[in-house]
Design an enzyme around this catalytic site. Structure first.
Site, PDB file in Angstrom:
ATOM      1  N   LYS A  51       0.835  -1.302  -0.097  1.00 38.12           N
ATOM      2  CA  LYS A  51       0.107  -0.047  -0.042  1.00 38.12           C
ATOM      3  C   LYS A  51       0.819   1.256   0.085  1.00 38.12           C
ATOM      4  O   LYS A  51       0.525   2.206  -0.705  1.00 38.12           O
ATOM      5  CB  LYS A  51      -0.899  -0.015   1.300  1.00 38.12           C
ATOM      6  CG  LYS A  51      -2.265  -0.843   1.085  1.00 38.12           C
ATOM      7  CD  LYS A  51      -2.753  -1.050   2.486  1.00 38.12           C
ATOM      8  CE  LYS A  51      -3.894  -2.153   2.207  1.00 38.12           C
ATOM      9  NZ  LYS A  51      -4.565  -2.821   3.287  1.00 38.12           N
ATOM     10  N   GLN A  95      -5.211  -1.515   9.357  1.00 45.86           N
ATOM     11  CA  GLN A  95      -5.126  -2.805   8.720  1.00 45.86           C
ATOM     12  C   GLN A  95      -5.786  -3.777   9.647  1.00 45.86           C
ATOM     13  O   GLN A  95      -5.482  -4.181  10.873  1.00 45.86           O
ATOM     14  CB  GLN A  95      -3.425  -3.206   8.794  1.00 45.86           C
ATOM     15  CG  GLN A  95      -3.312  -4.438   7.743  1.00 45.86           C
ATOM     16  CD  GLN A  95      -3.801  -4.431   6.531  1.00 45.86           C
ATOM     17  OE1 GLN A  95      -3.438  -3.568   5.866  1.00 45.86           O
ATOM     18  NE2 GLN A  95      -4.546  -5.606   6.088  1.00 45.86           N
ATOM     19  N   ASP A 118     -11.412   2.935   4.003  1.00 49.06           N
ATOM     20  CA  ASP A 118     -11.887   1.271   3.657  1.00 49.06           C
ATOM     21  C   ASP A 118     -13.641   1.234   3.553  1.00 49.06           C
ATOM     22  O   ASP A 118     -13.884   0.246   3.070  1.00 49.06           O
ATOM     23  CB  ASP A 118     -11.508   0.735   4.896  1.00 49.06           C
ATOM     24  CG  ASP A 118     -10.358  -0.326   4.742  1.00 49.06           C
ATOM     25  OD1 ASP A 118      -9.957  -0.533   3.577  1.00 49.06           O
ATOM     26  OD2 ASP A 118      -9.721  -0.902   5.617  1.00 49.06           O
TER      27      ASP A 118
END
Ligand code: NAD
Length: 287
Positions: A51, A95, A118
């Site tokens: 990422k 995460q 997200d």
């Protein structure tokens, strides 16, 4: 036909990089993404590294906060509060999975919805459900729609889409996106009866189950578009080495369907590209 997710993701990143340049020039804003990693899960470390690399490659600022596995929920929430209040941070991603002593739903709701790249915060899922503008939409489902359109063109209206899986991360949001595209949508799940017959109805079949090579060739209508979200690690029967496979029996289904995404190289690469898309969107809307 194979739907090439690597190539589609590369194309999307080019467009995002152009968007980043335009935003810098027009408003002096450089989008920035902060990833928070708790603990040392090896798979999560690889994702976070990828990422970060891709974030800087499109011209965005990438920050990473690493917290020890012993970090308390209160410490993590306090870190998120600082990031929420920092105007130079446009996107926050925690995460997953988190260590067992931390409640994921509490953490997700602590992220400011405007920075929730997200797209898991209830405010964003609610906006998606209501079809309101300004929603940050979960990344993997966005990737699925882009890949389906890659083969079918922009107009999906009237197509029957069957989604196998009803998770908040993939199944439910991808079903809502398909509904927005005017598809007729069926959501199948672990309690669905006659799954094979349900799947045979699908013009677009999305598999998000988490079971290796689960979808069989005789479940698939001739010419259907198959999007395989699954990532499963299994032992190769011939070499004995571990390998990645999807939720679809790729070799057999390829002979029946019109188009299919491979694993790896299908939906996977689109997920990070869509994360960057959301970060740019967050910076544009709220930066
Ligand atoms: P999940 O475990 O949260 O959900 C799985 C869903 O499958 C459930 O809703 C369940 O009802 C359904 N299911 C389970 N067994 C079934 C059965 N026998 N028949 C019909 N339905 C059944 O998983 P998830 O987070 O939605 O992920 C699904 C898969 O997608 C996993 O393999 C995961 O690794 C993968 N994934 C990939 C990406 C990516 O970037 N490509 C992102 C997220 C998840």
């Amino acid at each position: 036909m194979i739907i090439d997710g690597k190539q589609a993701a590369a194309q999307l990143r080019v467009a995002i990089a152009q968007g980043v340049t335009a935003l810098k020039e027009s408003k002096g804003i450089t989008p920035s993404l902060t990833v928070v990693l708790v603990g040392e899960d090896p798979a999560s470390q690889v994702y976070v590294r990828n990422k970060a690399k891709q974030t800087t490659e499109v011209g965005m600022i990438s920050n990473e906060i690493r917290l020890p596995v012993s970090c308390s929920q209160a410490e993590l929430l306090s870190q998120l509060s600082s990031l929420n209040n920092d105007p130079s941070v446009h996107g926050i991603l925690v995460q997953l999975p988190l260590p067992k002593h931390i409640d994921e739903s509490v953490v997700i709701s602590a992220i400011r919805p405007e920075k929730d790249v997200d797209g898991f915060h209830a405010m964003n899922s609610g906006r998606l459900l209501n079809g309101e503008s300004g929603a940050l939409v979960p990344c993997t489902p966005q990737g699925c729609i882009i890949l389906a359109k890659q083969h079918l063109g922009d107009d999906l209206s009237g197509k029957h889409a069957v989604v196998i899986g009803r998770s908040n991360i993939v199944g439910k949001p991808v079903a809502l996106l398909l509904l927005q595209e005017n598809c007729t949508v069926t959501i199948a799940h672990s309690r669905t009866k006659n799954l094979a017959q349900v799947c045979q109805q699908a013009d677009i079949l999305i598999a998000a189950v988490g079971r290796a090579e689960f979808v069989q060739a005789d479940w698939v209508k001739k010419g259907a578009t198959v999007i395989d979200v699954g990532i499963n690690r299994i032992e190769d029967a011939v070499t004995g080495k571990m390998k990645l496979v999807g939720d679809v029996d790729y070799a057999a289904v390829s002979d029946v369907c019109g188009a299919i995404t491979p694993v790896p190289g299908g939906v996977g690469p689109m997920t990070i590209a869509c994360l960057l898309k959301n970060t740019l969107e967050a910076a544009k809307l709220y930066g």
